[in-house]
Design an enzyme around this catalytic site. Structure first.
Site, PDB file in Angstrom:
ATOM      1  N   CYS A 130      -9.009   9.833   9.158  1.00  0.00           N
ATOM      2  CA  CYS A 130      -9.535   8.435   9.711  1.00  0.00           C
ATOM      3  C   CYS A 130      -9.373   8.935  11.312  1.00  0.00           C
ATOM      4  O   CYS A 130      -8.420   9.483  11.616  1.00  0.00           O
ATOM      5  CB  CYS A 130      -8.427   7.543   9.284  1.00  0.00           C
ATOM      6  SG  CYS A 130      -8.879   5.948  10.385  1.00  0.00           S
ATOM      7  N   CYS A 144      -3.162   3.816  15.198  1.00  0.00           N
ATOM      8  CA  CYS A 144      -3.006   2.737  14.037  1.00  0.00           C
ATOM      9  C   CYS A 144      -1.746   2.999  13.480  1.00  0.00           C
ATOM     10  O   CYS A 144      -1.295   4.101  12.898  1.00  0.00           O
ATOM     11  CB  CYS A 144      -4.088   2.550  13.108  1.00  0.00           C
ATOM     12  SG  CYS A 144      -3.798   1.464  11.660  1.00  0.00           S
ATOM     13  N   CYS A 180     -11.494   2.669   7.567  1.00  0.00           N
ATOM     14  CA  CYS A 180     -10.060   2.628   6.720  1.00  0.00           C
ATOM     15  C   CYS A 180     -10.261   3.146   5.511  1.00  0.00           C
ATOM     16  O   CYS A 180     -10.687   2.723   4.438  1.00  0.00           O
ATOM     17  CB  CYS A 180      -9.563   1.120   6.840  1.00  0.00           C
ATOM     18  SG  CYS A 180      -7.947   1.310   6.024  1.00  0.00           S
ATOM     19  N   PHE A 192      10.360 -12.335 -11.564  1.00  0.00           N
ATOM     20  CA  PHE A 192       9.464 -11.957 -10.402  1.00  0.00           C
ATOM     21  C   PHE A 192       8.158 -11.716 -10.975  1.00  0.00           C
ATOM     22  O   PHE A 192       7.579 -10.775 -10.425  1.00  0.00           O
ATOM     23  CB  PHE A 192      10.092 -11.252  -9.366  1.00  0.00           C
ATOM     24  CG  PHE A 192      11.756 -11.176  -9.308  1.00  0.00           C
ATOM     25  CD1 PHE A 192      12.021 -12.019  -8.037  1.00  0.00           C
ATOM     26  CD2 PHE A 192      12.551 -10.521  -9.870  1.00  0.00           C
ATOM     27  CE1 PHE A 192      13.294 -12.051  -7.703  1.00  0.00           C
ATOM     28  CE2 PHE A 192      13.990 -10.981  -9.791  1.00  0.00           C
ATOM     29  CZ  PHE A 192      14.403 -11.652  -8.299  1.00  0.00           C
ATOM     30  N   ASP A 249      10.426  -7.199 -11.259  1.00  0.00           N
ATOM     31  CA  ASP A 249       9.527  -6.597 -10.190  1.00  0.00           C
ATOM     32  C   ASP A 249       9.532  -7.288  -8.872  1.00  0.00           C
ATOM     33  O   ASP A 249       8.761  -8.375  -8.457  1.00  0.00           O
ATOM     34  CB  ASP A 249       7.888  -6.254 -10.804  1.00  0.00           C
ATOM     35  CG  ASP A 249       7.284  -5.925  -9.449  1.00  0.00           C
ATOM     36  OD1 ASP A 249       7.685  -5.364  -8.645  1.00  0.00           O
ATOM     37  OD2 ASP A 249       5.833  -6.261  -9.471  1.00  0.00           O
ATOM     38  N   CYS A 252       8.645  -1.713  -4.874  1.00  0.00           N
ATOM     39  CA  CYS A 252       8.064  -1.020  -3.889  1.00  0.00           C
ATOM     40  C   CYS A 252       9.094  -0.515  -2.988  1.00  0.00           C
ATOM     41  O   CYS A 252       8.733   0.095  -1.818  1.00  0.00           O
ATOM     42  CB  CYS A 252       7.192  -1.842  -3.210  1.00  0.00           C
ATOM     43  SG  CYS A 252       7.862  -3.482  -2.532  1.00  0.00           S
TER      44      CYS A 252
END
Length: 409
Positions: free
Chosen positions: A64, A70, A146, A273, A341, A367
């Site tokens: 990119c 970025c 992107c 969750f 989660d 995550c």
């Protein structure tokens, strides 16, 4: 005060920075790779890469043009082998820091593009810019491409700039764009200007012309041409404006598959969750599901979809703040398996109560390897064994990684 130095990069840090060991303390140099000799402008523990004197054979060309400016991607410059090993090590290191010696699986790369983007919009002398901020900066990088976003989102940016231009001040705003089955769902936050009838009419007309599924300004739905929806297993769920969904559909599918395999043949599952039901509906194909989340619009969307779903076991979804009011061991013991989660903060209070429960199977998706490892420590101390830990590359080129972990009594 900065100082120009020659450094030898010896390893990669958790954020993808090259790390040089110096006599004082480690220096972290973004975009540098192990084995490289570099010239960096050093200020404390941070170094700004100026030149690479001796490049690593694992250095590759970024995909990119915005890379390096970025702040969205941090590691487009490394070979796939180094990349996969680094991502897996993020999980290994997080569990090791909690004293958990586990075998972490190889990085699973499901592919796909991000269907949800949280962009910044600002007014400048050249008009309105939409993009991402530079790393550790408030400076905005206006993006024209992107590689990680759904192409439909990128293609819409020029038209979105025109659409929102009259509303954007120098203070800026946040633009959440989700690619749904019925079109782009756009939410603009941070607008102080009151919408007059003329402005509302113009926005609605232009949003419809752009074939947006919905345009919302804060809590105000300006126009909804088609209800924005996603499909989980076989069930369509209409989304509330700006609601959380997994970033990449292919990653979500892989996570759901692993969760279903781990849960196996059971009669009752609690999905904690649960959000709008990304895992609730696949689970309901085989078991009764009791789902909880603290977000009222998400539970409303899940319940509305469940009422129309066919061929599923019973689903009950309730609003509950699991951080303040986690399920008790007695409540947990009513189920054969638990799936959770949580957000990046993890689910420590819930994990502590799970550790005191008698539930045979617990499956965690996260995550954030650091908070997952912390929660796993509670489960292990409570008698669970870690059966598997699998990193899934949902956040390509970033320092984030999804993880699915399975625990058994």
């Amino acid at each position: 005060m900065s100082d120009e130095c020659e450094l030898l990069i010896t390893r990669l840090g958790a954020q993808g920075d090259g790390v040089a060991e110096t006599t004082g303390a480690p220096v972290f140099v973004p975009f540098a790779l192990p084995g490289e000799r570099v010239i960096a402008d050093v200020d404390g523990a941070r170094g700004r890469l100026l030149r690479v004197l001796q490049p690593s054979p694992d250095r590759i060309e970024p995909v990119c043009r915005h890379f390096g400016t970025c702040g969205g991607c941090v590691v487009q410059h490394m070979s796939s082998n180094v990349y996969r090993a680094w991502k897996r090590d993020l999980v290994v290191s997080a569990f090791a820091a909690r004293g958990l010696d586990v075998t972490v699986g190889d990085l699973v790369e499901p592919g796909g593009k991000r269907r949800r983007a949280v962009l910044s919009a600002e007014r400048s002398d050249n008009g309105v810019a939409i993009g991402f901020h530079e790393a550790q900066s408030h400076a905005l990088v206006a993006i024209t491409e992107c590689p990680v976003l759904d192409p439909k989102i990128v293609a819409a940016i020029p038209a979105l700039k025109t659409l929102i231009a009259p509303l954007i001040s120098k203070l800026g705003a946040r633009l959440t764009v989700t690619a749904t089955k019925s079109g782009l769902d756009v939410l603009l936050d941070g607008i102080e200007r009151k919408l007059t009838p003329d402005v509302r009419s113009r926005l609605a007309s232009e949003a419809s012309a752009l074939q947006l599924a919905r345009l919302a300004i804060g809590n105000d739905v300006v126009v909804e041409t088609l209800p924005p929806f996603l499909t989980f297993a076989t069930t369509d769920v209409v989304l509330s404006p700006g609601c959380f969904v997994q970033a990449v559909a292919e990653a979500e599918t892989e996570m759901a598959r692993r969760i279903l395999v781990a849960v196996g043949k059971v009669k009752s599952v609690a999905d904690l969750f649960c959000g709008v039901g990304a895992f609730t509906f696949p689970l309901a194909a085989r078991a009764k599901v009791l789902a909880f989340d603290g977000n009222q619009p998400a539970i409303a969307a899940l319940n509305a979809a469940a009422k129309k779903a066919t061929g599923l076991k019973p689903i009950t979804a309730r609003v509950r703040d699991l951080f303040r009011e986690p399920l008790s061991p007695l409540e947990l013991n009513e189920h054969d398996a638990i799936v959770f989660d949580p957000p990046r903060a993890g689910a420590e209070a819930q994990a502590q109560r799970l550790a005191r429960s008698k539930v045979k199977t617990v499956v965690a998706a996260s995550c954030n390897p650091a908070t997952l490892a912390r929660d796993a420590r509670h489960l292990v101390d409570g008698g669970y064994k870690i059966e598997s830990v699998t990193p899934i590359d949902q956040f390509v080129y970033s320092a984030h990684v999804e993880v699915v972990a399975v625990f058994r009594r």
